[in-house]
Motif scaffolding. Structure first.
Motif, mmCIF file in Angstrom:
data_model
loop_
_atom_site.group_PDB
_atom_site.id
_atom_site.type_symbol
_atom_site.label_atom_id
_atom_site.label_comp_id
_atom_site.label_asym_id
_atom_site.label_seq_id
_atom_site.Cartn_x
_atom_site.Cartn_y
_atom_site.Cartn_z
ATOM 1 N N PHE A 228 0.815 -1.203 0.000
ATOM 2 C CA PHE A 228 0.000 0.000 0.000
ATOM 3 C C PHE A 228 0.855 1.262 0.000
ATOM 4 N N THR A 229 2.021 1.192 0.651
ATOM 5 C CA THR A 229 2.892 2.366 0.728
ATOM 6 C C THR A 229 3.751 2.519 -0.528
ATOM 7 N N TYR A 230 3.493 1.750 -1.564
ATOM 8 C CA TYR A 230 4.054 2.078 -2.872
ATOM 9 C C TYR A 230 3.646 3.500 -3.271
ATOM 10 N N SER A 231 2.477 3.929 -2.812
ATOM 11 C CA SER A 231 1.973 5.258 -3.123
ATOM 12 C C SER A 231 2.435 6.253 -2.069
ATOM 13 N N LEU A 232 2.790 7.437 -2.533
ATOM 14 C CA LEU A 232 3.224 8.496 -1.629
ATOM 15 C C LEU A 232 2.005 9.243 -1.120
ATOM 16 N N ASN A 233 1.651 9.003 0.123
ATOM 17 C CA ASN A 233 0.559 9.709 0.770
ATOM 18 C C ASN A 233 1.131 10.694 1.794
ATOM 19 N N GLU A 234 0.357 10.991 2.824
ATOM 20 C CA GLU A 234 0.811 11.902 3.872
ATOM 21 C C GLU A 234 1.170 11.093 5.121
ATOM 22 N N PRO A 235 1.808 11.711 6.115
ATOM 23 C CA PRO A 235 2.313 10.950 7.260
ATOM 24 C C PRO A 235 1.254 10.170 8.020
ATOM 25 N N VAL A 236 0.027 10.681 8.123
ATOM 26 C CA VAL A 236 -0.999 9.957 8.878
ATOM 27 C C VAL A 236 -1.273 8.601 8.227
ATOM 28 N N THR A 237 -1.419 8.599 6.922
ATOM 29 C CA THR A 237 -1.664 7.332 6.221
ATOM 30 C C THR A 237 -0.470 6.407 6.323
ATOM 31 N N HIS A 238 0.731 6.938 6.156
ATOM 32 C CA HIS A 238 1.922 6.091 6.246
ATOM 33 C C HIS A 238 2.014 5.409 7.615
ATOM 34 N N LEU A 239 1.774 6.160 8.678
ATOM 35 C CA LEU A 239 1.815 5.558 10.013
ATOM 36 C C LEU A 239 0.722 4.504 10.180
ATOM 37 N N ALA A 240 -0.460 4.778 9.645
ATOM 38 C CA ALA A 240 -1.565 3.823 9.780
ATOM 39 C C ALA A 240 -1.232 2.494 9.128
ATOM 40 N N VAL A 241 -0.511 2.519 8.013
ATOM 41 C CA VAL A 241 -0.179 1.277 7.308
ATOM 42 C C VAL A 241 0.676 0.363 8.173
ATOM 43 N N THR A 242 1.494 0.928 9.041
ATOM 44 C CA THR A 242 2.377 0.084 9.865
ATOM 45 C C THR A 242 1.615 -0.797 10.844
ATOM 46 N N ARG A 297 11.947 10.813 1.044
ATOM 47 C CA ARG A 297 12.730 10.925 2.279
ATOM 48 C C ARG A 297 11.804 11.045 3.491
ATOM 49 N N GLU A 298 10.756 11.863 3.356
ATOM 50 C CA GLU A 298 9.804 12.017 4.453
ATOM 51 C C GLU A 298 9.060 10.711 4.707
ATOM 52 N N GLN A 299 8.643 10.048 3.634
ATOM 53 C CA GLN A 299 7.958 8.766 3.785
ATOM 54 C C GLN A 299 8.835 7.760 4.518
ATOM 55 N N MET A 300 10.093 7.686 4.134
ATOM 56 C CA MET A 300 11.007 6.726 4.758
ATOM 57 C C MET A 300 11.207 7.038 6.240
ATOM 58 N N ARG A 301 11.297 8.319 6.586
ATOM 59 C CA ARG A 301 11.449 8.678 7.994
ATOM 60 C C ARG A 301 10.252 8.199 8.803
ATOM 61 N N VAL A 302 9.058 8.411 8.256
ATOM 62 C CA VAL A 302 7.845 8.025 8.969
ATOM 63 C C VAL A 302 7.743 6.506 9.080
ATOM 64 N N LEU A 303 8.004 5.801 7.986
ATOM 65 C CA LEU A 303 7.885 4.340 8.018
ATOM 66 C C LEU A 303 8.928 3.719 8.939
ATOM 67 N N ARG A 304 10.121 4.263 8.939
ATOM 68 C CA ARG A 304 11.134 3.747 9.871
ATOM 69 C C ARG A 304 10.712 3.982 11.322
ATOM 70 N N ALA A 305 10.035 5.086 11.578
ATOM 71 C CA ALA A 305 9.586 5.372 12.941
ATOM 72 C C ALA A 305 8.491 4.416 13.381
ATOM 73 N N GLY A 306 7.608 4.013 12.441
ATOM 74 C CA GLY A 306 6.466 3.198 12.819
ATOM 75 C C GLY A 306 6.642 1.706 12.655
ATOM 76 N N ALA A 307 7.469 1.275 11.693
ATOM 77 C CA ALA A 307 7.617 -0.153 11.418
ATOM 78 C C ALA A 307 8.355 -0.853 12.550
ATOM 79 N N LYS A 308 7.968 -2.086 12.808
ATOM 80 C CA LYS A 308 8.584 -2.814 13.913
ATOM 81 C C LYS A 308 9.928 -3.443 13.540
ATOM 82 N N ARG A 309 9.952 -4.190 12.417
ATOM 83 C CA ARG A 309 11.146 -4.997 12.142
ATOM 84 C C ARG A 309 11.691 -4.817 10.733
#
Length: 577
Positions: A228-242, A297-309
């Motif tokens: 789902f995060t193939y698409s560039l959305n905003e930080p709220v959506t990126h965090l929700a995907v995790t 870059r922003e997407q990666m920062r958010v996903l790294r913050a929210g993803a577990k492993r």
């Protein structure tokens, strides 16, 4: 006059993984460059998916005194050894179910012999993975997706039932997981494309795998590689995907399996750095490569913050080397087809090397909510509240598509509170309201999933919830839809596409955005009835909804309920608009 915007960033590491989530690249074929440059690659990637096509005939291809793929085996062994020495040991032998292969079908699902053959082939793949030094297996279940639907015409139901197919799919999932773990007890297992609330046969297949792993407390864990995060959305959506499937798993699995998932299972969001040039979507917004990289870059920062492993990246082009004629002459590495002269892969590689992780101050409450959810301090329903979307909906359907047969749309039901005892005339028969637990923090609602992926063309349904706000305030309802939607708040139409000149559309706006419209509204203090009427022509049928402040971030004190119940007065400590 120049305005300076100061953004506070909060950095976290993965849960139990001090260096944060590992970054995996999709995909890799064995080559000499990896042998010679593993240390350089490690600065960007922690491993790769090594794809070997479909799973069939693995024993012939990879085992025995004269395996068909002996050259691949030798090169892969050398690659994996080099990567492991460099510290990039998260590599996965990757196989797929073929788009036109025999599975799934009634014949393959219900056959004991076919199940035994599948298990034997996956056992062979697992032996190969363990022997070569892979971390585990990745199984791509995406390609035969039409046959995961029980209404597919290949299923004649002569001598078997839908329930027989569902039980068989779960049994085969269990058999494959058992075969893998028998040969490779510590294997990490992934599935792509990273969703379980989907078509019935693949849902049950993956559920069976997860149950079998839970029974053994398999240490490698089960991981959904989310696309789902193939698409560039905003930080709220990126965090929700995790956590997009963590919140729904309690609805699908038993208590033991759920406990196992919470200990060892994760969502692993994937990114697509070259989406802008590799997508087939004609509407994807074109911008400069530097602007695209800034969003990545922003997407990666958010996903790294929210993803577990784990997090991972997909691209049709290899992005782990910078082409030169010398590399091609020495290693056979071709020049990437990047379509545009301004695309410089060094900028993407810089993003990977930076390993940035963090969210803005406004997104911090959402990251805190994720942590609370992981600890069991808040429920799936409360997680959705924090992300500004209803966890539960009243649903009335099927009704007819308003543009095709308006006689049976049931819109009169929206004039009264949802009452499961009150009947209305629907598309095929009389219908009544029923409650559905959606618990998707992204805000996505999939009516095809709700109705079992059967007879969903030329259909519609109404969805109702109540927004509870302790104070009157301005708000924004973010909305995405496919195909037709009408949004009402407190009985008034806020947005309506019933008379659109282009009623048939895709779910993602411009091939990348979950939400297409940001609709300013006024919330009353107390209960606010929210109604969504969603209509489908054919194929995909979804809508997405999120309620936020004018800054695009959810309120801390807004809740969603299935009844117009009063809410406590707002605390002074809670965020106000």
């Amino acid at each position: 006059m120049r305005t300076c915007l100061v953004v506070l960033l909060f950095s976290v590491t993965g849960f139990g993984f001090a260096a944060g989530p590992s970054m995996i690249g999709y995909s890799m074929s064995p080559n000499g460059y990896v042998d010679d440059h593993a240390s350089e690659i490690k600065k960007m990637y922690d491993g790769f998916f090594y794809s070997v096509g479909t799973w069939e005939n693995a024993r012939v291809r990879f085992e025995g005194s004269h395996p068909e793929n002996a050259d691949w085996l030798a090169k892969a062994r050398s690659n994996i050894a080099a990567l492991r020495r460099a510290g990039a040991g998260e590599n996965f032998l990757t196989v797929a179910f073929g788009e036109k292969a025999a599975w799934p079908s009634a014949e393959t699902l219900l056959s004991r012999q076919y199940t035994e053959t599948m298990a034997a082939e996956y056992a062979a793949l697992s032996r190969v993975a363990r022997t070569l030094g892979f971390r585990g297996l990745c199984i791509d279940v995406e390609y035969p997706y039409p046959r995961y639907e029980l209404g597919n015409p290949i299923y004649t139901y002569q001598g078997y039932t839908a329930a027989d197919l569902i039980r068989a799919a779960r049994k085969q999932g269990r058999a494959i997981a058992a075969a893998v773990l028998n040969e490779f007890p510590d294997a990490v297992i992934w599935t792509l494309p990273g969703e379980i609330r989907t078509r019935p046969i693949v849902r049950e297949f993956q559920t069976g795998m997860l149950q079998a792993m839970a029974e053994r407390d398999a240490p490698g864990g089960f991981h959904f590689g989310a696309e789902f995060t193939y698409s560039l959305n905003e930080p709220v959506t990126h965090l929700a995907v995790t956590r997009m499937e963590d919140s729904g798993l309690p609805l699908l699995v038993d208590a033991k399996t759920l406990r196992y998932w919470k200990r060892r299972g994760t969502m692993a969001p994937g990114v697509w750095p070259l989406h802008m040039v590799e997508t087939g979507g004609k509407d994807y917004p074109i911008q400069s490569w530097k602007a695209e990289i800034a969003e990545l870059r922003e997407q990666m920062r958010v996903l790294r913050a929210g993803a577990k492993r784990y997090i991972w990246s997909f691209s049709a082009n290899p992005v782990w080397y910078i082409y030169t004629p010398q590399l091609e002459a020495r290693y056979g590495l071709k020049k990437q087809d990047l379509k545009r002269d301004d695309i410089d892969l060094r900028l993407w590689q810089e993003v990977l090397r930076a390993k940035g992780s963090g969210v803005s101050a406004k997104a911090r409450p959402l990251l805190d909510a994720i942590h609370q959810f992981d600890r069991g301090a808040i429920s799936s329903e409360e997680l959705c509240n924090r992300f500004g979307t209803p966890a539960k909906w009243w649903v009335l359907g099927y009704v007819t598509n308003v543009r095709q047969k308006p006689q049976f749309t049931g819109e009169e039901a929206l004039a009264s509170p949802p009452d499961p005892q009150h009947g209305y005339q629907g598309r095929d028969s009389g219908i009544r309201w029923f409650d559905f637990v959606n618990v998707d923090p992204r805000g996505m609602v999939n009516p095809r999933y709700i109705f079992g992926y059967r007879n969903t063309d030329a259909a519609g349904a109404h969805f109702s919830s109540f927004v509870q706000s302790p104070v009157a305030r301005r708000a924004v309802i973010h909305l995405g839809w496919d195909d037709i939607v009408t949004l009402r708040l407190n009985g008034k139409v806020v947005f309506d596409t019933r008379n659109s000149d282009h009623p048939i559309k895709g779910a993602l706006y411009r091939d990348r955005y979950l939400f297409e419209k940001a609709l300013p509204v006024e919330l009353n203090a107390g209960s606010n009835r929210l109604d969504v009427s969603s209509y489908n022509f054919h194929g995909v049928w979804v809508f997405a909804l999120r309620v936020t402040g004018e800054d695009g971030y959810p309120f801390s004190d807004v809740r969603f309920t299935s009844r117009p119940a009063p809410v406590p007065a707002a605390s002074s400590a809670l965020r106000q608009p």
